[in-house]
Write an enzyme that holds these catalytic residues in place. Structure first.
Site, short mmCIF file in Angstrom:
data_model
loop_
_atom_site.label_atom_id
_atom_site.label_comp_id
_atom_site.label_asym_id
_atom_site.label_seq_id
_atom_site.Cartn_x
_atom_site.Cartn_y
_atom_site.Cartn_z
N HIS A 23 1.88 4.41 9.47
CA HIS A 23 0.72 3.63 9.81
C HIS A 23 0.72 3.52 11.31
CE1 HIS A 23 -0.49 3.05 5.61
NE2 HIS A 23 0.36 2.37 5.42
N ASP A 26 3.68 8.67 0.38
CA ASP A 26 3.78 7.42 0.52
C ASP A 26 2.46 7.18 -0.50
OD1 ASP A 26 4.72 4.69 1.95
OD2 ASP A 26 2.63 4.67 1.38
N HIS A 45 0.18 5.03 0.29
CA HIS A 45 -0.96 4.50 1.16
C HIS A 45 -1.13 5.86 2.10
CE1 HIS A 45 1.00 0.87 0.02
NE2 HIS A 45 -0.29 0.21 -0.05
N ASP A 75 6.47 3.95 -2.91
CA ASP A 75 5.64 2.85 -3.19
C ASP A 75 4.73 3.42 -4.36
OD1 ASP A 75 4.50 4.20 -1.36
OD2 ASP A 75 3.87 2.38 -0.02
#
Length: 434
Positions: A178, A218, A220, A311
């Site tokens: 991120h 991931d 996200h 995740d």
């Protein structure tokens, strides 16, 4: 525009993972030898494993509970030790990244902030500084941990690229995907994978790494990594993530399938954006078989850097998806035929300690060459998965002609979960993700 190449061989049932791989695909070493891997038939793969307890020094400033905490690394290491897996790997120690390598993707002000944030100068304004950013905390151990995480991924990637290791796993934190060019974000301080990719491409031309595939599984979107290579055709970036029509973190429109790169990099940015939670092994396998693998075959990378967030695993408190440890092992197995098996896994997210430990252990066994049999329940992809895959293929087929073929008809599909089902899967974590 790239010439057409046939897609790599697929499992017999492309959407529903088989109970066991068909004959001829169960032995990693045979597949690797056929793909031209450096590891000869019969030789044990040399898998690097980097763990350094110093990266556990990054923690919340006053001991508050937080999903991205030091216990994540320790839980993984305990599992690898208990299974006898760590002892079969090549033990590696962390090294801090040099600032000049971090500067290949981050601004001087960003680097200075992370370098100084743990100093006494910031003792009385560290928390205030953290609040300026999106989902970030700092403490006295953050600076060292961030430089170690970035340097560790460089270290293992360099060893794999040089042929000293067959593959490697970097157990690092804080995570990285991120982190933007000019600021930390979403638990991430430096973009570890992006720094390593730039290092291989620009600092070590002697290693012959000219094309890199970055796979980000991931849950996200890897927003920071995407932006850093958006116009670079040397990097094929693939992110499969929850999008939920733009409402899932990081809640940015550029996680859509329509964002495919620009300039020379047009067609080299691939987003597979799920419309809801509860996606399982079958959904991810479908994305692999019908998007990632055909394009990877045409791109023909020299190395694969895997932003390995866990995740999307079953039971994760932030992700709300349902990948099993066997599911992750299967996804990794499907990548082994590319880049001569040179894969670097860098830990990203994953906040259920049992899930992250079991999933990474299963992946480590795959890299070590253990025979793998898929034992998880058979499921069908969601109807929405099939629709998203078709949209992605339509967006990219002008750049990757292998995607021009028609998807199979009469595929058994599941209906999307109800809004309440998805809502109940993930608790309100606004205090962490804002």
């Amino acid at each position: 525009r790239l010439p057409h190449r046939d897609a790599p061989p697929q499992f017999s049932t492309p959407l529903c993972p088989p109970v066991s791989p068909p004959p001829g695909r169960g032995d990693r070493r045979r597949r690797m030898a056929a793909a031209g891997a450096a590891t000869p038939v019969g030789a044990a793969p040399r898998v690097g494993l980097l763990y350094d307890d110093r990266m556990c020094a990054h923690a919340t400033p006053d001991g508050e509970k937080h999903p991205e905490n030091p216990e994540r690394l320790r839980a993984i290491r305990r599992k690898l030790d208990a299974e006898g897996v760590a002892s079969r790997c090549v033990d590696m120690k962390a090294k801090e990244a040099k600032e000049k390598y971090i500067a290949s993707v981050h601004t001087p002000n960003h680097i200075k902030l992370i370098r100084d944030i743990s100093s006494k100068e910031y003792d009385y304004r560290r928390n205030k500084t953290a609040r300026k950013f999106n989902s970030i905390y700092f403490n006295e151990g953050s600076s060292e941990s961030a430089f170690l995480a970035a340097g560790s991924v460089i270290e293992v990637a360099e060893k794999v690229a040089a042929g000293e290791l067959s593959s490697a796993i970097a157990l690092v934190r804080p995570p990285g995907h991120h982190a933007e060019h000019n600021e930390p974000m979403g638990f991430c301080l430096f973009n570890n994978v992006a720094i390593a990719a730039n290092y291989l491409l620009n600092e070590r031309p002697d290693l012959g790494i000219n094309k890199i595939l970055i796979v980000d599984w991931d849950v996200h979107h890897g927003n920071g990594t995407q932006k850093m290579f958006y116009s670079d055709p040397r990097v094929l970036f693939f992110s499969v993530h929850r999008f939920d029509y733009g409402s899932f973190y990081p809640c940015e429109g550029d996680a859509s399938h329509c964002f495919i790169g620009e300039g020379a990099g047009e067609g080299y940015n691939i987003n597979v954006p799920w419309e809801h939670g509860k996606c399982s092994d079958a959904d991810y396998v479908a994305a692999w078989d019908h998007v990632l693998l055909p394009i990877a075959e045409a791109f023909d990378p020299d190395i694969i850097l895997l932003s390995a967030g866990f995740d999307a695993a079953m039971g994760d408190p932030l992700g709300g998806c349902c990948i099993t440890p066997d599911g992750y092992a299967l996804l990794l197995t499907k990548l082994l035929g590319f880049a001569k098996g040179r894969i670097v896994m860098a830990l990203e997210g994953g906040y259920n300690l049992k899930s992250i430990a079991n999933s990474l252990c299963a992946c480590t066994k795959v890299l070590l060459g253990d025979n793998f049999t898929y034992n998880s329940p058979r499921m069908q992809p969601f109807e929405s998965t099939w629709r998203v895959i078709q949209m992605v293929r339509d967006e990219l087929k002008a750049y990757w002609p292998v995607l021009s073929s028609k998807l199979p008809d009469n595929v058994p599909l599941r209906s999307a979960p109800s809004y309440i089902e998805v809502l109940n899967e993930v608790p309100n974590l606004a205090q962490f993700l804002r």
